[in-house]
Enzyme design. Structure first.
Site, short mmCIF file in Angstrom:
data_model
loop_
_atom_site.label_atom_id
_atom_site.label_comp_id
_atom_site.label_asym_id
_atom_site.label_seq_id
_atom_site.Cartn_x
_atom_site.Cartn_y
_atom_site.Cartn_z
N PHE A 102 0.82 -1.22 0.00
CA PHE A 102 0.00 0.00 0.00
C PHE A 102 0.85 1.27 0.00
CE2 PHE A 102 0.18 2.16 4.11
CZ PHE A 102 0.88 1.24 4.88
N LYS A 103 2.11 1.17 0.40
CA LYS A 103 2.96 2.36 0.46
C LYS A 103 3.18 2.99 -0.91
CE LYS A 103 5.22 1.59 4.88
NZ LYS A 103 4.89 0.19 5.23
N ASP A 104 2.90 2.23 -1.97
CA ASP A 104 2.98 2.79 -3.32
C ASP A 104 2.06 4.01 -3.48
OD1 ASP A 104 4.88 1.16 -4.61
OD2 ASP A 104 3.41 -0.40 -5.02
N ALA A 107 3.60 7.08 -1.67
CA ALA A 107 4.88 7.43 -2.30
C ALA A 107 4.64 8.07 -3.67
CB ALA A 107 5.76 6.19 -2.43
#
Ligand code: PLP
Length: 430
Positions: A102-104, A107
């Site tokens: 999910f950090k995509d 970012a």
């Protein structure tokens, strides 16, 4: 919208400054001076339109409507599908992006925002990141080809997984992968030294793309909004979100969206053995222990930074916070059992973080109103944790198609000794 520093309410900055600086003085987190309330939410809108309505109030002084739409275009380049597990439980899969977590989302939003602001500065922007594997990949992928910004990623030689290394080294262009002959702590120390180097600070704008940056936090509302929209359009409005939590940034975005008027009834903050918040909710005593290493290692956080944002969202009213959020800690055995149960019962392969969330739901299920629909956020693809997961389910996990191409790409990296003078030279000349 302006943003104030939660540690010093007199420090009030624009979205642009909060985005470039990341953190305020005394390492305080930035927080919006006001939480916009959306009077009428049109669930017929698509996620780009809905996302625009949610995020425009926060950025409008610094971004035009067209610019925000472009940023959303860059961010929403993969889907967040809802997978039905059983009649009242769905999995919200957040791992279909480039680095499979999910950090995509955060970012990519941060990177595109930087792309807009970078041209306004008279110095080149350099993002310096030390990574033990995961965060670096999301930052690298998000910033790839963003104009006027260069990303230097330090990672410890021989200590990241094959896929992780490929994610860092096959980008090229404005992404510079630097392998350090040392440990992750050595990488962090080098980055820290660079941030306090006056010569580098004269020549460049140095920044960290940190996970608590407002431009990483706010866009995480997008996938909650998409899930709510789909459920509402299917006649479901009693929604309980189960969020595997470490630094509590993900869940904090969901809570923000609830405060903005989205119908989310309840949250479960599921942690691994690092149980600072479950303990705090139970006893009202905030005690920090040493972080413990677990198989859900992206959540091995002893002092979750975003707690202060959550408390601010509840205006420091402990009981109302506890009313909306249940927090529970899950052991290593419970996590492993959940991975096995999901596989045997539903043929669903979950990463250890997602399994922590599922185990929390199993534990609490009887305490919840029967009318709830439970949405379990799946934070990463299981293939990122092959050793743990394959051991438990007894079969190999295929590598998703959209990352297979990495294996055919040439790797570009620079190997440096663990010595600041080489790193300094590298930043100066890259
Ligand atoms: C970062 C991360 C988490 C924890 O998210 P927070 O926002 O820090 O609570 C959970 N799962 C995975 C896979 C992660 O990478």
């Amino acid at each position: 919208m302006r943003f104030f520093n939660l540690k010093n309410k007199k420090e009030i900055v624009s979205f642009k400054t909060a985005c470039i600086k990341g953190l305020g003085e005394q390492k305080g987190l930035f927080f919006p001076t006001q939480i916009p309330f959306l009077q009428k939410i049109d669930f017929e809108k698509n996620i780009h339109e809905l996302g625009f309505d949610i995020l425009y109030p926060f950025v409008k002084e610094d971004m035009s409507e067209t610019q925000l739409k472009d940023v959303l275009q860059h961010t929403l380049c993969f889907d967040f599908p809802l997978h039905t597990l059983n009649e009242n439980t769905l999995v919200l899969e957040l791992f279909h992006g480039e680095t499979l977590a999910f950090k995509d989302v955060g970012a990519r939003f941060l990177a595109a925002s930087f792309g807009i602001f970078a041209s306004e500065f008279d110095k080149p922007i350099k993002v310096l990141v030390a990574t033990s594997g995961d965060t670096g990949g999301a930052v690298a992928a998000g910033f790839h080809k963003v104009p006027n910004v260069e990303v230097v990623i330090l990672y410890p030689k021989g200590r990241v997984s094959t896929v992780q290394e490929l994610q860092l080294t096959t980008m090229g262009e404005n992404i510079k992968a630097v392998e350090i002959d040392g440990t992750f702590d050595d990488c962090q120390a080098l980055v820290k030294q660079a941030f306090s180097d006056s010569e580098l600070n004269t020549n460049f704008i140095l920044t960290s793309a940190n996970s608590i940056n407002v431009a990483r936090w706010l866009p995480q509302t997008l996938y909650y909004a998409k899930a709510v929209k789909e459920l509402i359009n299917n006649g479901i409005d009693d929604i309980n979100m189960i969020v595997p939590s470490g630094n509590f940034g993900n869940i904090c975005a969901g809570i923000l969206l609830k405060k903005m008027g989205f119908p989310i009834q309840h949250f479960v903050a599921a942690t691994n053995m690092n149980d600072t918040i479950p303990q705090y909710f139970e006893t009202k005593e905030y005690t920090v222990k040493q972080a413990k290493a677990t198989i859900s290692n992206a959540m091995d956080v002893a002092e979750p930074s975003n707690l202060t944002r959550i408390e601010e969202l509840y205006e420091y009213h402990f009981e109302s916070m506890k009313h909306d959020i249940t927090s529970v800690s899950i052991s290593e055995d419970e996590t492993k059992n959940a991975i096995l149960y999901l596989y045997n019962q539903y043929h669903y392969v979950a990463c250890p973080h997602t399994a922590v969330g599922f185990s929390a739901l199993q534990k609490l299920k009887n305490t919840f109103d029967k009318k709830y629909t439970h949405v379990l956020l799946s934070t990463a693809h299981p293939v990122k944790f092959p050793r743990v997961v394959e051991d438990i389910i007894g079969t190999t996990i295929p590598i998703p198609q959209h990352v297979q191409h990495l294996f055919n790409k040439p790797q570009l990296k620079t190997t440096l000794p663990n010595d600041y003078k080489y790193f300094f030279e590298f930043i100066q000349n890259s």
